[in-house]
Design an enzyme around this catalytic site. Sequence first.
Site, short mmCIF file in Angstrom:
data_model
loop_
_atom_site.label_atom_id
_atom_site.label_comp_id
_atom_site.label_asym_id
_atom_site.label_seq_id
_atom_site.Cartn_x
_atom_site.Cartn_y
_atom_site.Cartn_z
N TYR A 107 0.76 -1.32 -0.08
CA TYR A 107 -0.16 0.02 -0.05
C TYR A 107 0.74 1.19 0.08
CZ TYR A 107 -4.11 -3.18 1.43
OH TYR A 107 -4.70 -4.16 1.41
N ASP B 285 -4.69 -6.72 6.26
CA ASP B 285 -6.09 -6.27 5.85
C ASP B 285 -7.31 -7.17 5.73
OD1 ASP B 285 -7.99 -4.03 5.13
OD2 ASP B 285 -6.74 -3.67 3.22
#
Length: 361
Positions: A146, A251
């Site tokens: 990310y 996540d």
Amino acid sequence: MRLKLAVIPGDGIGPEIVREARKVLDKVAGIYGHETEAVEVLMGGASIDAYGEPLTEESLEIIRKQDAILMGSVGGNPATSPWYKLPPEKRPEAALLRLRKEMGLFANLRPAYLYKELKGACPLRDEIIGDGFDMMIMRELTGGLYFGARKTEEVDGLLTAVDTLTYNENEIRRIARRGFDIAGKRRKKVTSVDKANVLDSSRLWRKIVEEVARDYPDISYEHMLVDNCAMQLVKDPRQFDVILTENMFGDILSDEASMVTGSIGMLSSASLNDTKFGLYEPSGGSAPDIAGQDLANPLATILSGAMLLRYSFDLDKEADAIESAVQQVLAEGYRTGDIMSEGCTRVGTKEMGSLVAERIS
Ligand code: NAD
């Protein structure tokens, strides 16, 4: 002990649920002889309304002087709120990213705990649930895919996208240490999750985790491939204590783990840096649909308060007292609307907070 807290009520249900968590923290502090010193800070939509930006330098300065943050959630309804007419870096959620970055909050902790009283909300079969489960997902929050370089460009006439997954050994070492430390406060088992059969970043992850493990001889550890872990979470969740993993795997796995516990109103979380400083907040959002109606479940925020005592102040007994009080209130059959089931007593946000506070001993 003096507990210096920044309290961020936030938006939507934030102020209501934070008020109940403070009620409980104040009760614990009173009983165990601590003093809470709380300073309120505006963030998100509330800060946009007051100062024109979601997190001001002055607010950050105040936050830096405290030992921990207790937060509601920020944001409004993107379809109707004027906050979402602003450019992305001025919107409520931008404050969260900034806060994480400024405070170096690289370790995200999300407990997945199934209360036996809420078994009905768990989508798994009874024989899988057994007496319930209690695990902690420890996710790296500031590195990996990310945050790596990315681009989309035309290569040989074809649109081609690239995302980069980078970790250096220090980033892995610090989160691994945190994972083993936390396991030391629990059942002393770490499952490190990676994709070491394919990815170089995972092979480095595995190597560093093994190095770190040598410093924790009383903690058992294992490696598990992420695809297997996703299966094991629904096949046999009771095997897990601390799941330690990188940003993207965490996540996905943390959402999977929290789904098997039922309601979003029960899910606490913490984000820590390499000191004792931490940000403690419910995993859910600001729920604008039920804000201001005394309908929100304050238990996730109250349980985040227990994490705050445990991880920022090492007050394990006090954290246990909050968790037991929550357990007791559920065992007595009190429920907010989101976890209501037949035969239980429905209560509002305020009453739920008071019931927990009254049971602190
Ligand atoms: P949400 O989590 O706010 O709500 C989803 C559903 O869960 C809603 O039906 C809501 O009523 C319910 N819910 C959530 N918390 C609850 C509680 N404590 N008790 C009872 N019911 C609860 O998600 P959303 O609607 O997608 O997002 C609303 C806003 O929150 C958006 O602006 C979003 O960006 C923001 N958000 C903020 C954070 C944060 O501050 N960390 C996290 C997620 C979303």
